[in-house]
Design a protein around this motif. Sequence first.
Motif, PDB file in Angstrom:
ATOM      1  N   SER A 110       0.810  -1.219   0.000  1.00 34.85           N
ATOM      2  CA  SER A 110       0.000   0.000   0.000  1.00 34.85           C
ATOM      3  C   SER A 110       0.843   1.268   0.000  1.00 34.85           C
ATOM      4  O   SER A 110       0.312   2.365  -0.098  1.00 34.85           O
ATOM      5  CB  SER A 110      -0.899   0.016   1.238  1.00 34.85           C
ATOM      6  OG  SER A 110      -0.088   0.019   2.410  1.00 34.85           O
ATOM      7  N   GLY A 111       2.164   1.135   0.141  1.00 31.59           N
ATOM      8  CA  GLY A 111       3.005   2.318   0.228  1.00 31.59           C
ATOM      9  C   GLY A 111       3.019   2.905   1.626  1.00 31.59           C
ATOM     10  O   GLY A 111       3.379   4.066   1.808  1.00 31.59           O
ATOM     11  N   LEU A 112       2.645   2.112   2.618  1.00 28.16           N
ATOM     12  CA  LEU A 112       2.614   2.614   3.989  1.00 28.16           C
ATOM     13  C   LEU A 112       3.719   2.032   4.882  1.00 28.16           C
ATOM     14  O   LEU A 112       3.989   2.572   5.944  1.00 28.16           O
ATOM     15  CB  LEU A 112       1.255   2.319   4.630  1.00 28.16           C
ATOM     16  CG  LEU A 112       0.085   3.108   4.076  1.00 28.16           C
ATOM     17  CD1 LEU A 112      -1.221   2.617   4.686  1.00 28.16           C
ATOM     18  CD2 LEU A 112       0.269   4.594   4.350  1.00 28.16           C
ATOM     19  N   GLY A 113       4.362   0.957   4.460  1.00 23.46           N
ATOM     20  CA  GLY A 113       5.341   0.285   5.310  1.00 23.46           C
ATOM     21  C   GLY A 113       6.496   1.161   5.739  1.00 23.46           C
ATOM     22  O   GLY A 113       6.809   1.264   6.923  1.00 23.46           O
ATOM     23  N   LEU A 114       7.160   1.802   4.781  1.00 22.13           N
ATOM     24  CA  LEU A 114       8.298   2.648   5.131  1.00 22.13           C
ATOM     25  C   LEU A 114       7.849   3.940   5.803  1.00 22.13           C
ATOM     26  O   LEU A 114       8.544   4.464   6.670  1.00 22.13           O
ATOM     27  CB  LEU A 114       9.159   2.941   3.906  1.00 22.13           C
ATOM     28  CG  LEU A 114       9.939   1.748   3.366  1.00 22.13           C
ATOM     29  CD1 LEU A 114      10.676   2.117   2.089  1.00 22.13           C
ATOM     30  CD2 LEU A 114      10.901   1.214   4.420  1.00 22.13           C
ATOM     31  N   TYR A 115       6.676   4.434   5.420  1.00 22.43           N
ATOM     32  CA  TYR A 115       6.129   5.611   6.094  1.00 22.43           C
ATOM     33  C   TYR A 115       5.917   5.290   7.578  1.00 22.43           C
ATOM     34  O   TYR A 115       6.356   6.034   8.462  1.00 22.43           O
ATOM     35  CB  TYR A 115       4.816   6.043   5.441  1.00 22.43           C
ATOM     36  CG  TYR A 115       4.068   7.088   6.241  1.00 22.43           C
ATOM     37  CD1 TYR A 115       4.483   8.410   6.228  1.00 22.43           C
ATOM     38  CD2 TYR A 115       2.978   6.738   7.025  1.00 22.43           C
ATOM     39  CE1 TYR A 115       3.823   9.375   6.979  1.00 22.43           C
ATOM     40  CE2 TYR A 115       2.306   7.690   7.776  1.00 22.43           C
ATOM     41  CZ  TYR A 115       2.729   9.005   7.750  1.00 22.43           C
ATOM     42  OH  TYR A 115       2.073   9.942   8.508  1.00 22.43           O
ATOM     43  N   LEU A 116       5.254   4.167   7.842  1.00 22.85           N
ATOM     44  CA  LEU A 116       5.008   3.744   9.218  1.00 22.85           C
ATOM     45  C   LEU A 116       6.321   3.510   9.962  1.00 22.85           C
ATOM     46  O   LEU A 116       6.480   3.928  11.112  1.00 22.85           O
ATOM     47  CB  LEU A 116       4.159   2.472   9.230  1.00 22.85           C
ATOM     48  CG  LEU A 116       3.884   1.853  10.588  1.00 22.85           C
ATOM     49  CD1 LEU A 116       3.065   2.789  11.460  1.00 22.85           C
ATOM     50  CD2 LEU A 116       3.161   0.525  10.414  1.00 22.85           C
ATOM     51  N   SER A 117       7.265   2.875   9.306  1.00 21.01           N
ATOM     52  CA  SER A 117       8.560   2.617   9.932  1.00 21.01           C
ATOM     53  C   SER A 117       9.258   3.922  10.314  1.00 21.01           C
ATOM     54  O   SER A 117       9.859   4.019  11.392  1.00 21.01           O
ATOM     55  CB  SER A 117       9.454   1.801   8.998  1.00 21.01           C
ATOM     56  OG  SER A 117       8.905   0.518   8.809  1.00 21.01           O
ATOM     57  N   GLY A 118       9.186   4.906   9.450  1.00 25.30           N
ATOM     58  CA  GLY A 118       9.776   6.205   9.759  1.00 25.30           C
ATOM     59  C   GLY A 118       9.119   6.860  10.961  1.00 25.30           C
ATOM     60  O   GLY A 118       9.798   7.419  11.837  1.00 25.30           O
ATOM     61  N   GLN A 119       7.793   6.777  11.034  1.00 21.45           N
ATOM     62  CA  GLN A 119       7.062   7.355  12.157  1.00 21.45           C
ATOM     63  C   GLN A 119       7.391   6.627  13.463  1.00 21.45           C
ATOM     64  O   GLN A 119       7.610   7.261  14.500  1.00 21.45           O
ATOM     65  CB  GLN A 119       5.548   7.302  11.895  1.00 21.45           C
ATOM     66  CG  GLN A 119       5.092   8.085  10.675  1.00 21.45           C
ATOM     67  CD  GLN A 119       5.391   9.568  10.802  1.00 21.45           C
ATOM     68  OE1 GLN A 119       5.015  10.203  11.774  1.00 21.45           O
ATOM     69  NE2 GLN A 119       6.082  10.111   9.821  1.00 21.45           N
ATOM     70  N   LEU A 120       7.442   5.307  13.420  1.00 20.20           N
ATOM     71  CA  LEU A 120       7.758   4.520  14.618  1.00 20.20           C
ATOM     72  C   LEU A 120       9.194   4.775  15.076  1.00 20.20           C
ATOM     73  O   LEU A 120       9.472   4.815  16.281  1.00 20.20           O
ATOM     74  CB  LEU A 120       7.526   3.033  14.363  1.00 20.20           C
ATOM     75  CG  LEU A 120       6.083   2.620  14.070  1.00 20.20           C
ATOM     76  CD1 LEU A 120       6.002   1.130  13.784  1.00 20.20           C
ATOM     77  CD2 LEU A 120       5.153   3.010  15.211  1.00 20.20           C
ATOM     78  N   THR A 121      10.094   4.944  14.120  1.00 18.92           N
ATOM     79  CA  THR A 121      11.488   5.242  14.455  1.00 18.92           C
ATOM     80  C   THR A 121      11.579   6.552  15.225  1.00 18.92           C
ATOM     81  O   THR A 121      12.322   6.662  16.200  1.00 18.92           O
ATOM     82  CB  THR A 121      12.344   5.314  13.180  1.00 18.92           C
ATOM     83  OG1 THR A 121      12.296   4.047  12.520  1.00 18.92           O
ATOM     84  CG2 THR A 121      13.786   5.654  13.492  1.00 18.92           C
ATOM     85  N   GLN A 122      10.799   7.552  14.816  1.00 18.66           N
ATOM     86  CA  GLN A 122      10.791   8.829  15.539  1.00 18.66           C
ATOM     87  C   GLN A 122      10.275   8.637  16.961  1.00 18.66           C
ATOM     88  O   GLN A 122      10.788   9.250  17.901  1.00 18.66           O
ATOM     89  CB  GLN A 122       9.953   9.858  14.790  1.00 18.66           C
ATOM     90  CG  GLN A 122      10.612  10.334  13.523  1.00 18.66           C
ATOM     91  CD  GLN A 122       9.757  11.339  12.763  1.00 18.66           C
ATOM     92  OE1 GLN A 122       8.772  11.845  13.266  1.00 18.66           O
ATOM     93  NE2 GLN A 122      10.157  11.615  11.533  1.00 18.66           N
ATOM     94  N   ILE A 123       9.265   7.807  17.143  1.00 20.45           N
ATOM     95  CA  ILE A 123       8.739   7.539  18.487  1.00 20.45           C
ATOM     96  C   ILE A 123       9.828   6.931  19.367  1.00 20.45           C
ATOM     97  O   ILE A 123       9.938   7.242  20.552  1.00 20.45           O
ATOM     98  CB  ILE A 123       7.500   6.612  18.425  1.00 20.45           C
ATOM     99  CG1 ILE A 123       6.330   7.359  17.786  1.00 20.45           C
ATOM    100  CG2 ILE A 123       7.125   6.090  19.806  1.00 20.45           C
ATOM    101  CD1 ILE A 123       5.134   6.486  17.465  1.00 20.45           C
ATOM    102  N   LEU A 124      10.668   6.082  18.781  1.00 21.28           N
ATOM    103  CA  LEU A 124      11.768   5.471  19.526  1.00 21.28           C
ATOM    104  C   LEU A 124      12.921   6.445  19.757  1.00 21.28           C
ATOM    105  O   LEU A 124      13.884   6.111  20.447  1.00 21.28           O
ATOM    106  CB  LEU A 124      12.285   4.230  18.790  1.00 21.28           C
ATOM    107  CG  LEU A 124      11.338   3.047  18.676  1.00 21.28           C
ATOM    108  CD1 LEU A 124      11.977   1.933  17.857  1.00 21.28           C
ATOM    109  CD2 LEU A 124      10.912   2.552  20.039  1.00 21.28           C
ATOM    110  N   GLY A 125      12.842   7.619  19.147  1.00 22.41           N
ATOM    111  CA  GLY A 125      13.918   8.600  19.280  1.00 22.41           C
ATOM    112  C   GLY A 125      15.071   8.335  18.343  1.00 22.41           C
ATOM    113  O   GLY A 125      16.191   8.796  18.561  1.00 22.41           O
ATOM    114  N   GLY A 126      14.812   7.598  17.273  1.00 19.60           N
ATOM    115  CA  GLY A 126      15.872   7.219  16.344  1.00 19.60           C
ATOM    116  C   GLY A 126      15.771   7.900  14.998  1.00 19.60           C
ATOM    117  O   GLY A 126      15.049   8.883  14.828  1.00 19.60           O
ATOM    118  N   ARG A 127      16.499   7.338  14.037  1.00 21.75           N
ATOM    119  CA  ARG A 127      16.552   7.855  12.671  1.00 21.75           C
ATOM    120  C   ARG A 127      16.516   6.687  11.704  1.00 21.75           C
ATOM    121  O   ARG A 127      17.182   5.678  11.929  1.00 21.75           O
ATOM    122  CB  ARG A 127      17.886   8.583  12.482  1.00 21.75           C
ATOM    123  CG  ARG A 127      17.797  10.036  12.286  1.00 21.75           C
ATOM    124  CD  ARG A 127      19.150  10.725  12.048  1.00 21.75           C
ATOM    125  NE  ARG A 127      20.372  10.017  12.342  1.00 21.75           N
ATOM    126  CZ  ARG A 127      21.057  10.126  13.472  1.00 21.75           C
ATOM    127  NH1 ARG A 127      20.624  10.860  14.452  1.00 21.75           N
ATOM    128  NH2 ARG A 127      22.186   9.463  13.637  1.00 21.75           N
TER     129      ARG A 127
END
Length: 154
Positions: A110-127
């Motif tokens: 759907s084109g959401l996997g990497l978008y979601l991964s980027g958002q979750l990474t920010q929640i973890l305080g990462g990049r």
Amino acid sequence: MVDRCLTPSRVVVQAHGVLLETDRQLLSVIMHNLVDNALKYSPPESAIEMKLTTPQGLDLESFDHNGRDVECPGVTLVVRNRYVGPQPPDCSKLFEKYARDASSSGLSGSGLGLYLSGQLTQILGGRLTCEIDGPDMVFSLCVPRQPHDVETNS
């Protein structure tokens, strides 16, 4: 995750006793998306390489690339795979919502996997970053070794 892959011999993991305190579920979703994309968007016979590095020097020479995030204060997970198609995907657009590269035509997603991964990474305080290195896509996930305080709006 690797043991559920239809062809587990395609995924090569290099890690040495790295301890990481983080949200297991969020990290699992991110890693699943990175490996799933690597398997889906690379030639079937090509290997998917994963490597963990830390600032203390757990850098395995067999997996060196120029864009490794040496400034990461925590743990960096690198996922490397060959890309398909004559042109490399545009890394600047892969983390956008509903992003689908031309080479993904006919593949599920759907084109959401990497978008979601980027958002979750920010929640973890990462990049989470992407770069093209010759014929390879290289995703680097930097996660702090210790959980950080996440502000929540109550």
